[in-house]
Design an enzyme around this catalytic site. Structure first.
Site, PDB file in Angstrom:
ATOM      1  N   LYS A 105       0.856  -1.190   0.000  1.00 32.01           N
ATOM      2  CA  LYS A 105       0.000   0.000   0.000  1.00 32.01           C
ATOM      3  C   LYS A 105       0.884   1.229   0.000  1.00 32.01           C
ATOM      4  O   LYS A 105       2.046   1.158   0.421  1.00 32.01           O
ATOM      5  CB  LYS A 105      -0.871   0.016   1.256  1.00 32.01           C
ATOM      6  CG  LYS A 105      -2.131   0.866   1.129  1.00 32.01           C
ATOM      7  CD  LYS A 105      -3.249   0.135   0.427  1.00 32.01           C
ATOM      8  CE  LYS A 105      -4.436   1.031   0.190  1.00 32.01           C
ATOM      9  NZ  LYS A 105      -5.594   0.246  -0.278  1.00 32.01           N
ATOM     10  N   GLY A 217     -20.704   6.539   3.316  1.00 30.42           N
ATOM     11  CA  GLY A 217     -19.553   6.867   2.469  1.00 30.42           C
ATOM     12  C   GLY A 217     -19.934   6.715   1.004  1.00 30.42           C
ATOM     13  O   GLY A 217     -19.730   5.660   0.417  1.00 30.42           O
ATOM     14  N   GLY A 219     -18.826   7.400  -1.907  1.00 32.58           N
ATOM     15  CA  GLY A 219     -17.748   7.670  -2.861  1.00 32.58           C
ATOM     16  C   GLY A 219     -17.768   6.616  -3.951  1.00 32.58           C
ATOM     17  O   GLY A 219     -18.838   6.102  -4.311  1.00 32.58           O
ATOM     18  N   ASN A 220     -16.599   6.256  -4.447  1.00 30.53           N
ATOM     19  CA  ASN A 220     -16.507   5.280  -5.535  1.00 30.53           C
ATOM     20  C   ASN A 220     -17.200   3.965  -5.157  1.00 30.53           C
ATOM     21  O   ASN A 220     -18.153   3.534  -5.796  1.00 30.53           O
ATOM     22  CB  ASN A 220     -15.012   5.079  -5.855  1.00 30.53           C
ATOM     23  CG  ASN A 220     -14.778   4.028  -6.922  1.00 30.53           C
ATOM     24  OD1 ASN A 220     -15.354   2.951  -6.891  1.00 30.53           O
ATOM     25  ND2 ASN A 220     -13.925   4.335  -7.884  1.00 30.53           N
ATOM     26  N   ALA A 221     -16.711   3.349  -4.065  1.00 30.04           N
ATOM     27  CA  ALA A 221     -17.268   2.050  -3.671  1.00 30.04           C
ATOM     28  C   ALA A 221     -18.746   2.181  -3.294  1.00 30.04           C
ATOM     29  O   ALA A 221     -19.585   1.374  -3.714  1.00 30.04           O
ATOM     30  CB  ALA A 221     -16.455   1.491  -2.503  1.00 30.04           C
ATOM     31  N   GLY A 222     -19.079   3.191  -2.506  1.00 30.32           N
ATOM     32  CA  GLY A 222     -20.445   3.357  -2.004  1.00 30.32           C
ATOM     33  C   GLY A 222     -21.463   3.627  -3.107  1.00 30.32           C
ATOM     34  O   GLY A 222     -22.567   3.062  -3.105  1.00 30.32           O
TER      35      GLY A 222
HETATM   36  P1  NAD Z   1     -13.734   7.658  -2.278  1.00 33.95           P
HETATM   37  O1  NAD Z   1     -12.789   8.752  -1.969  1.00 33.95           O
HETATM   38  O2  NAD Z   1     -14.271   7.571  -3.658  1.00 33.95           O
HETATM   39  O3  NAD Z   1     -14.986   7.738  -1.288  1.00 33.95           O
HETATM   40  C1  NAD Z   1     -14.912   7.904   0.078  1.00 33.95           C
HETATM   41  C2  NAD Z   1     -16.236   8.527   0.497  1.00 33.95           C
HETATM   42  O4  NAD Z   1     -16.332   8.532   1.925  1.00 33.95           O
HETATM   43  C3  NAD Z   1     -16.413   9.969   0.041  1.00 33.95           C
HETATM   44  O5  NAD Z   1     -17.702  10.133  -0.507  1.00 33.95           O
HETATM   45  C4  NAD Z   1     -16.314  10.768   1.352  1.00 33.95           C
HETATM   46  O6  NAD Z   1     -17.120  11.951   1.317  1.00 33.95           O
HETATM   47  C5  NAD Z   1     -16.870   9.773   2.330  1.00 33.95           C
HETATM   48  N1  NAD Z   1     -16.487  10.025   3.713  1.00 33.95           N
HETATM   49  C6  NAD Z   1     -15.301  10.453   4.204  1.00 33.95           C
HETATM   50  N2  NAD Z   1     -15.380  10.587   5.542  1.00 33.95           N
HETATM   51  C7  NAD Z   1     -16.629  10.200   5.885  1.00 33.95           C
HETATM   52  C8  NAD Z   1     -17.323  10.103   7.110  1.00 33.95           C
HETATM   53  N3  NAD Z   1     -16.743  10.403   8.263  1.00 33.95           N
HETATM   54  N4  NAD Z   1     -18.599   9.666   7.070  1.00 33.95           N
HETATM   55  C9  NAD Z   1     -19.208   9.346   5.919  1.00 33.95           C
HETATM   56  N5  NAD Z   1     -18.599   9.434   4.743  1.00 33.95           N
HETATM   57  C10 NAD Z   1     -17.343   9.859   4.722  1.00 33.95           C
HETATM   58  O7  NAD Z   1     -13.020   6.316  -1.835  1.00 33.95           O
HETATM   59  P2  NAD Z   1     -13.359   4.814  -2.216  1.00 33.95           P
HETATM   60  O8  NAD Z   1     -12.409   4.406  -3.270  1.00 33.95           O
HETATM   61  O9  NAD Z   1     -14.819   4.652  -2.429  1.00 33.95           O
HETATM   62  O10 NAD Z   1     -12.915   4.085  -0.881  1.00 33.95           O
HETATM   63  C11 NAD Z   1     -13.778   3.992   0.256  1.00 33.95           C
HETATM   64  C12 NAD Z   1     -13.300   2.855   1.135  1.00 33.95           C
HETATM   65  O11 NAD Z   1     -13.295   1.662   0.371  1.00 33.95           O
HETATM   66  C13 NAD Z   1     -11.866   3.006   1.676  1.00 33.95           C
HETATM   67  O12 NAD Z   1     -11.766   2.415   2.954  1.00 33.95           O
HETATM   68  C14 NAD Z   1     -11.046   2.225   0.681  1.00 33.95           C
HETATM   69  O13 NAD Z   1      -9.814   1.806   1.226  1.00 33.95           O
HETATM   70  C15 NAD Z   1     -12.004   1.084   0.415  1.00 33.95           C
HETATM   71  N6  NAD Z   1     -11.718   0.378  -0.830  1.00 33.95           N
HETATM   72  C16 NAD Z   1     -11.871   0.975  -2.038  1.00 33.95           C
HETATM   73  C17 NAD Z   1     -11.573   0.253  -3.181  1.00 33.95           C
HETATM   74  C18 NAD Z   1     -11.797   0.839  -4.544  1.00 33.95           C
HETATM   75  O14 NAD Z   1     -11.566   0.103  -5.523  1.00 33.95           O
HETATM   76  N7  NAD Z   1     -12.245   2.056  -4.688  1.00 33.95           N
HETATM   77  C19 NAD Z   1     -11.102  -1.049  -3.091  1.00 33.95           C
HETATM   78  C20 NAD Z   1     -10.980  -1.651  -1.845  1.00 33.95           C
HETATM   79  C21 NAD Z   1     -11.297  -0.907  -0.707  1.00 33.95           C
END
Ligand code: NAD
Length: 416
Positions: A105, A217, A219-222
């Protein structure tokens, strides 16, 4: 309350599994620490002519099963311990889905929301100039994570190739399709999680097509979880979602696509038409069938775990639940699909991307979905079989599967 140290949590989780597996002391010690880590200073010229110095990290946790692999996070609260924890979890993640890679990482302590695109590009290129020699398809392969994007991956690959003087598309994954990205990488993390929810529904006798679900959350995953839940499972009602600016709830359901558009247009989920506001804390405690923690680590603790009412918690985020909370959720009967299983779809399609780059031949979207479904379903059931055997909480079961695989590789290599 003292801030939780994610790496101490990762070590505690490993300790529990090591004890249960009866690992010898040397193997246990080897798996408790990163095998290599790099700390770099990154001087970057800002648009206003000044220079800012950022701190960057790359951790190569364990390479016994193959080259290390793991995302790059750009976050104001990034620390070496967050990176170490995430690198450890990547090691268990690649092992649980049984792909021939280790765990790594990286990250930069910065606030990407305050950086222009050209500043981001200079930061990306500076990072590669600092650690690029340690990366490569046979060494260590980065990918996107929180606040890093396909565009940032493209700049990094370009800088790496400029340094090497030749083509190296497999040195980084999560790239745009135009330069060697894989079909299906964008939504792979959430898709893999939803496949796990489908399998959990069968075991628990929960009709996931009629499930209510909430996303912490957005974001991308959500966001992808919000839209893929009904698409893959044949139905479901999104009742709440939140991001760093706040949350929204509508018990009658919200249109996930419309909520994604609203976030795109306004920058957040707040004020979505027809919804009421809800705090992030209250969202986690909502009465719902499936909760998708999809933001950051340490949000479900011994304090709020007794109030969690979801039947299934599908952890798309890394590290959302503390070890004390795990035990409470298990006793309450909340079925946790632990992070490094639930969100392994991302690294699995990243691995497919590396494979396609290496043979320079590209798969269709259907090929990717099919292979991903097989990998996720197999991993889910390997963990479920372990839980039938040892009757412990699911995270410990997932650890037992993964740690055994990594320990075996260390042993076969003659390291311990
Ligand atoms: P991202 O930056 O696209 O989204 C993160 C989201 O979380 C944003 O919408 C942000 O506003 C929100 N957020 C931040 N603090 C917050 C809080 N206190 N309460 C509620 N929402 C909050 O990131 P992502 O890529 O979606 O990653 C999110 C999680 O998923 C991380 O833990 C990441 O390590 C994990 N993850 C992502 C991937 C991937 O492929 N994108 C893969 C494995 C794990």
């Amino acid at each position: 309350m003292a801030k939780l140290n994610p790496f101490s949590i990762a070590q505690q989780q490993l300790d529990e599994a090591a004890e249960k597996l009866g690992l010898d002391a040397a193997t246990h010690e080897l798996l408790r620490w990163p095998m290599k880590e790099y700390h770099v200073l990154l001087p970057v010229r800002m648009d206003n002519g000044t220079t800012k110095v950022f701190k960057g990290y790359r951790v190569q946790y364990n390479a016994a099963r193959g080259p290390t692999k793991g995302g790059l996070r750009w976050h104001p609260e990034e620390t070496i311990d967050t990176v170490r924890a995430l690198a450890a979890w990547m090691t268990w993640k690649t092992a649980v889905v049984d792909i021939p890679l280790g765990g790594g990482k990286g990250g930069v302590t910065c606030n990407p929301k305050e950086l222009s695109d050209s500043e981001k590009e200079r930061l990306a290129r500076t990072y590669i100039r600092a650690v690029g020699k340690e990366l490569g398809v046979h060494r260590d392969v980065p990918a996107p994570d929180v606040y890093t994007t396909p565009q940032i991956m493209a700049w990094m690959m370009d800088e790496y190739e400029a340094m090497a003087g030749e083509s190296h598309p497999g040195m980084i994954t999560g790239k745009p399709l135009e330069i060697g990205g894989s079909q299906g990488r964008g939504d792979a993390t959430a898709r893999g999680g939803v496949y796990c929810v489908r399998e959990a529904g069968k075991i628990l006798n929960v009709d996931v097509a009629k499930a209510t679900y909430a996303i912490q959350g957005f974001g991308n995953a959500g966001q992808f979880a919000a839209t893929l839940h009904p698409e893959i499972l044949g139905g479901g009602t999104l009742i709440a979602a939140s991001d760093s600016r706040g949350g929204v709830i509508n018990k009658n359901g919200m249109d996930p696509q419309a909520l994604v558009r609203h976030k795109l247009e306004t920058g957040g989920v707040k004020d979505f038409p027809g919804s009421e506001p809800i705090t992030n804390e209250a969202l986690l405690e909502l009465q719902c069938d499936v909760l998708y923690p999809s933001a950051l680590e340490g949000v479900i603790t011994s304090k709020n775990a007794p109030n969690i009412k979801a039947k299934i918690s599908c952890e798309l985020a890394n590290g959302p639940t503390t070890p004390e909370a795990d035990k409470i959720l298990h006793e309450k009967g909340v079925y946790v699909i632990p992070d490094f299983l639930a969100n392994a779809g991302g690294v699995t399609v990243s691995y497919f991307e590396q494979v396609q780059n290496t043979y320079n031949y590209y798969w269709t979207l259907d090929d990717v979905y099919q292979q991903l479904d097989r990998k996720m379903t197999d991993a889910f059931h390997a963990v479920h079989e372990m839980s039938k055997k040892i009757k412990a909480h699911n995270r410990l079961c997932a650890y037992m599967v993964s740690v055994q695989r990594v320990a075996d590789a260390c042993k076969i290599r003659g390291w311990v």
